[in-house]
Scaffold this active site. Structure first.
Site, mmCIF file in Angstrom:
data_model
loop_
_atom_site.group_PDB
_atom_site.id
_atom_site.type_symbol
_atom_site.label_atom_id
_atom_site.label_comp_id
_atom_site.label_asym_id
_atom_site.label_seq_id
_atom_site.Cartn_x
_atom_site.Cartn_y
_atom_site.Cartn_z
ATOM 1 N N ASP A 66 0.295 -5.253 5.235
ATOM 2 C CA ASP A 66 1.594 -5.060 5.796
ATOM 3 C C ASP A 66 1.305 -3.966 6.932
ATOM 4 O OD1 ASP A 66 1.233 -2.502 4.595
ATOM 5 O OD2 ASP A 66 2.582 -3.164 2.860
ATOM 6 N N ASP A 68 2.541 -0.665 9.225
ATOM 7 C CA ASP A 68 3.442 0.513 9.215
ATOM 8 C C ASP A 68 3.551 1.110 10.487
ATOM 9 O OD1 ASP A 68 4.317 0.295 6.411
ATOM 10 O OD2 ASP A 68 2.576 1.362 5.648
ATOM 11 N N ASP A 140 -2.153 11.147 2.083
ATOM 12 C CA ASP A 140 -3.108 11.373 0.855
ATOM 13 C C ASP A 140 -4.493 11.307 1.133
ATOM 14 O OD1 ASP A 140 -2.940 8.671 1.332
ATOM 15 O OD2 ASP A 140 -2.331 7.975 -0.478
HETATM 16 P P1 ATP Z 1 -1.446 -0.777 0.970
HETATM 17 O O1 ATP Z 1 -0.292 -1.334 1.912
HETATM 18 O O2 ATP Z 1 -2.869 -1.560 1.364
HETATM 19 O O3 ATP Z 1 -1.111 -0.998 -0.549
HETATM 20 P P2 ATP Z 1 -1.269 1.781 2.092
HETATM 21 O O4 ATP Z 1 -2.151 2.795 2.107
HETATM 22 O O5 ATP Z 1 -0.901 1.304 3.526
HETATM 23 O O6 ATP Z 1 -1.896 0.613 1.209
HETATM 24 P P3 ATP Z 1 1.616 2.343 1.726
HETATM 25 O O7 ATP Z 1 2.309 2.441 0.464
HETATM 26 O O8 ATP Z 1 1.874 1.051 2.487
HETATM 27 O O9 ATP Z 1 0.124 2.157 1.135
HETATM 28 O O10 ATP Z 1 1.581 3.412 2.427
HETATM 29 C C1 ATP Z 1 1.384 3.719 3.972
HETATM 30 C C2 ATP Z 1 0.696 4.946 4.084
HETATM 31 O O11 ATP Z 1 1.529 6.184 3.757
HETATM 32 C C3 ATP Z 1 -0.594 5.195 3.523
HETATM 33 O O12 ATP Z 1 -1.701 4.549 4.168
HETATM 34 C C4 ATP Z 1 -0.422 6.686 3.213
HETATM 35 O O13 ATP Z 1 -1.071 7.433 4.616
HETATM 36 C C5 ATP Z 1 0.707 6.879 3.107
HETATM 37 N N1 ATP Z 1 1.192 7.508 1.702
HETATM 38 C C6 ATP Z 1 1.744 6.508 1.079
HETATM 39 N N2 ATP Z 1 1.876 6.892 -0.189
HETATM 40 C C7 ATP Z 1 1.532 8.181 -0.252
HETATM 41 C C8 ATP Z 1 1.763 9.247 -1.255
HETATM 42 N N3 ATP Z 1 2.251 9.000 -2.371
HETATM 43 N N4 ATP Z 1 1.281 10.700 -0.543
HETATM 44 C C9 ATP Z 1 0.925 10.662 0.659
HETATM 45 N N5 ATP Z 1 0.841 9.752 1.677
HETATM 46 C C10 ATP Z 1 1.307 8.476 1.099
HETATM 47 MG MG MG Z 2 0.602 -0.376 3.826
#
Ligand code: ATP
Ligand code: MG
Length: 441
Positions: A66, A68, A140
């Site tokens: 995905d 963002d 994070d």
């Molecule tokens: P994936 O989409 O591959 O599962 P992701 O890292 O993109 O992994 P998302 O849940 O889509 O996970 O979150 C997007 C971004 O938001 C992360 O890359 C991170 O920068 C931030 N993020 C998400 N959850 C947290 C959290 N609990 N604390 C701090 N930052 C977060």
């Molecule tokens: Mg993501």
């Protein structure tokens, strides 16, 4: 000249942008809608970047699942650019923008103002907006704090994320103890991301999770369920589980974790391991995976156990099955953050299992048309492969053939049995006649 003046006026971190091409990242790797969204926000005078997991995955040579967007536009300003956008979220409002079946999340930069916390240090609300570099520090891990501007083809890397990706290290932004207490779900994210990306975790992270993992018990089930879904579908669910065990994450934080991590006997363990390995395989080959199928499989033996416990000689098997399904929903663990619609699919996969035995006449056609046929069939085949009770490999073969067959072949496959039925009737009539003849004597 003007460009130079603007660059001088911009904050220092803007200068740190590196050439995206140098790292194998370019706008052609983005879906059109993501690029269009960034452009539209920039054209409206805002900063906008692709951020988080998508940039990390592109830099790691993976296909992002995905995309963002992060921007300095407040949610209502984003809404003014995209009328179709919907503002969601209480803790931190974001804008969701649908593009066909895809959803794009547009997040406003978060500030570093001290957010309200509870006595354990958990952030309760987080509504202050900020600048891009403040936003980076609220994320994070360093690999998740990269900002890609696909119009300028620049990546902004204030926290050394690119180097950590290349070194395959998962590095926490700030002190792990503090950041995990602020939001305990980050511990599960660490377990998942390190498994998915094949990154090592710093000792400090490992130690901190071992100390703080009990905090996960207070997390809302729906949030844990979302994280579980991501673990199951990340392509290395077995690795996630191993990490969770290594990190000492308590099994009782959520019933789905409990079912994956503790096993009644070897058969159940083998079943769960097969399910996870097959899922990882499918994700790696970019085949669709059904979360309903996965949960139906993970809870199957527990369901059968409940069924056995409830069964009395007076009950019809379907009655017992329905009662067992009700029980597993109410206190067997499948109500913990599992949406109703998903549970309805799981229930159907279970209920359809007995239907596979009926391969005569019109019934196979009806079953084939069922919206959950495919998941239920996959599950039947899996059960067969594991010599599960009440399964028959010949029946599984019938269904594999039946799906691939053309109309004529299908008719034949069901007719052969219909003829048998005719034979049976004839035979019964003959037995009756013989019996009649005998009694006439
Ligand atoms: P994936 O989409 O591959 O599962 P992701 O890292 O993109 O992994 P998302 O849940 O889509 O996970 O979150 C997007 C971004 O938001 C992360 O890359 C991170 O920068 C931030 N993020 C998400 N959850 C947290 C959290 N609990 N604390 C701090 N930052 C977060
Ligand atoms: Mg993501």
């Amino acid at each position: 000249m003007i460009k130079k003046i603007i660059q001088k006026l911009l904050p220092k971190s803007h200068k740190k942008g590196v050439n995206a091409f140098d790292f194998g990242v370019h706008q052609k790797l983005l879906p059109k809608y993501a690029l269009k969204t960034v452009k539209a926000l920039q054209d409206a005078g805002f900063e906008a970047y692709i951020v988080g997991g998508a940039v990390r995955d592109l830099l790691s040579g993976l296909t992002p699942k995905d995309f963002d967007v992060a921007t300095n536009a407040a949610p209502d300003e984003v809404r003014r650019v995209f009328r179709r956008g919907r503002i969601v979220g209480k803790r931190f409002p974001i804008v969701i923008l649908p593009f066909g079946s895809e959803l794009l999340e547009i997040t406003t930069f978060r500030g570093n103002v001290t957010a309200p916390q509870n006595e354990q240090g958990r952030i309760m609300r987080d509504t202050a907006f900020g600048t891009r570099s403040e936003d980076a520090r609220r994320r994070d891990f360093t690999c998740n704090a990269l900002y890609y501007d696909p119009v300028a083809e620049k990546i902004y890397d204030d926290l050394n994320g690119i180097a950590d990706i290349h070194a395959r290290r998962l590095v926490m932004i700030g002190k792990p103890d503090e950041r995990f207490r602020e939001d305990p779900v980050r511990m599960l994210r660490a377990a998942r991301l390190s498994a998915k990306l094949g990154f090592g975790m710093d000792n400090e992270i490992v130690e901190s999770i071992r100390t703080n993992s009990f905090l996960l018990k207070n997390e809302p089930p729906a949030r844990l369920f979302d994280e579980i879904t991501k673990e199951l579908l990340c392509g290395n669910s077995s690795g996630c589980l191993n990490n969770m065990k290594m990190l000492g994450i308590p099994v009782d934080i959520h019933p789905i974790f409990a079912i994956m991590m503790t096993h009644e006997d070897d058969t159940t363990r083998h079943f769960v391991e097969t399910v996870l390995a097959k899922t990882d395989e499918r994700v790696k080959h970019k085949k669709p995976v059904s979360i309903a199928f996965l949960l139906a499989a993970l809870f199957w033996h527990k369901l059968r156990q409940i069924e056995q416990d409830l069964h009395t000689l007076d009950d019809k098997p379907t009655q017992t099955l329905h009662a067992a399904i009700r029980q597993i929903r109410e206190d067997g663990g499948l109500h913990w953050g599992v949406p109703n619609r998903l549970f309805a699919m799981i229930r159907e996969i279970w209920q359809l299992q007995v239907q596979f035995a009926f391969i005569r006449g019109k019934r196979p056609y009806r079953l084939l048309k069922h919206p959950n046929f495919r998941a239920a069939y996959d599950f039947y085949v899996l059960r067969c492969a594991n010599n599960d009770a009440d399964t028959d490999p010949a029946i599984a073969q019938f269904w594999t053939k039946f799906q691939a067959a053309n109309e004529e072949q299908r008719l034949q496959m069901t007719q052969v049995i219909a003829e048998n039925k005719g034979n049976k009737k004839r035979r019964r009539r003959k037995i009756k006649r013989d019996y009649q003849a005998e009694s006439d004597l």
